[in-house]
Design an enzyme around this catalytic site. Structure first.
Site: not given
Ligand code: ATP
Ligand code: MG
Length: 342
Positions: A111, A191, A194
């Site tokens: 990040k 991965k 968001k």
């Molecule tokens: P950001 O990109 O802002 O970090 P994010 O999509 O990674 O957002 P988070 O809010 O950081 O989402 O994570 C929320 C939950 O979703 C955490 O438990 C994280 O491990 C899970 N998670 C996020 N992305 C994935 C993915 N691609 N596959 C499985 N689990 C995920």
């Molecule tokens: Mg995340």
């Protein structure tokens, strides 16, 4: 009973990676665990964001979580910034967290590479995450694979703090992984995140799901309709394995290996199954959006419960760390009055 804590950032739409990787597990755990789930807005401000969007995104995340099956009668759902002890405990835990551990975190490296100026908040993110969990003395944390490293650090922080102050206050939180521990984004590379725009939202309407899946990356060996592929190398196949029936998964694999189907046909079946799986969630979300009071009520009840637990933990933490107790309210006003008189 184990206490479960987990959080999700209101940094964008709740996507199928979050849902399959974490939130679906949260919903299952409510049945027989003491569950606390948080919309972690204090974490979301460590990345670039628009202040005007933070509150609406927080509300939308609450709608998504409730629609996905979080039940406020069985689990506490709240907004992190509504319980100020999270930041207070994070500061306290910062005093035992080694800088080198923070600097080697993969999420920090990924990040910070995207930011022009790296905010200290991004470095300190895992300390706040440790505080989120330890504030409730939670010992089970359902997350996706990307959070395992942070959780390992949370355990180390708990150990170091306990050792430094000669107590056992904090348990070492263990991760709970689901079968879908890492969903790859529609780009077929990183991965699903968001903040990367490679997502399918769980509240996306059917036509949007199809628009997003149609151009999604597949096995690069399938350059033309006639080139056979390897399902195990294809992200669309990985999603079939989570959303399609066993017979369909088998059929898709054969059609891919023999070039019987083009990728579009494979994606169409996936889109249909995804749309069907998400339809009831979308329906519940529409209902909640029409009754926002229910959402605010759930968040208020969750915050009230969590404030109680958080205040108790922080009172212990302050005492153990040796802070001078605050004088009771009203103390000192008498003396102040006399000083003015004289
Ligand atoms: P950001 O990109 O802002 O970090 P994010 O999509 O990674 O957002 P988070 O809010 O950081 O989402 O994570 C929320 C939950 O979703 C955490 O438990 C994280 O491990 C899970 N998670 C996020 N992305 C994935 C993915 N691609 N596959 C499985 N689990 C995920
Ligand atoms: Mg995340």
């Amino acid at each position: 009973m184990h206490r479960v804590f987990s959080g999700i950032q209101p940094s964008g739409e709740l996507h199928i990676g979050n849902y399959l990787g974490a939130v679906r597990n949260w919903v299952a755990l409510q049945a027989d665990h003491d569950c606390i789930f948080s919309i972690v807005d204090l974490h979301a401000i460590t990345q670039s964001y628009d202040p005007k969007e933070l509150a609406p995104r927080t509300f939308e995340m609450a709608v998504g979580l409730l629609a996905a099956g979080i039940d406020p009668d069985r689990a506490a759902l709240f907004v992190q910034s509504h319980v100020p002890e999270h930041t207070e405990l994070a500061w306290a835990l910062g005093s035992v967290t080694p800088l080198g551990e923070l600097e080697r975190m993969t999420q920090f490296k990924d990040k910070s590479a995207r930011e022009e100026t790296v905010p200290a908040g991004l470095l300190n993110y895992p300390i706040l995450q440790a505080a989120d969990i330890l504030l409730y003395q939670a010992d089970r944390v359902p997350v996706g694979e990307d959070q395992l490293q942070h959780l390992e650090l949370a355990r180390e922080i708990a150990r170091r703090w306990n050792a430094r102050f000669g107590t056992e206050l904090f348990p070492e939180p263990q991760p709970l992984l689901s079968k879908a521990r890492r969903i790859v984004g529609l780009d077929g590379k990183a991965k699903m995140s968001k903040s990367l725009g490679n997502t399918v939202g769980i509240l996306d309407p059917p036509e949007v799901i199809w628009e997003k899946l149609r151009p999604a990356m597949t096995d690069p060996a399938r350059k033309t309709r006639r080139d056979p592929g390897t399902p195990e190398l294809c992200n669309i196949y990985a999603l079939h394995q989570l959303l399609s029936k066993p017979a369909e998964i088998e059929h898709v694999a054969v059609q891919c290996r023999t070039a019987g189907w083009g990728c579009l046909e494979c994606k169409r079946l996936l889109a249909d199954n995804m749309i069907a799986a998400l339809a009831p969630i979308r329906e519940r979300a529409e209902d909640l959006k029409a009754h926002p009071g229910r959402v605010h009520e759930a968040l208020a009840a969750g915050a009230a419960k969590c404030r109680g637990i958080a205040a108790e933990t922080m009172a212990k933490v302050r005492d153990i760390m040796g802070f001078a107790p605050a004088a009771p309210a009203g103390a000192g006003s008498h003396r102040g009055g006399r000083a003015q008189d004289g």
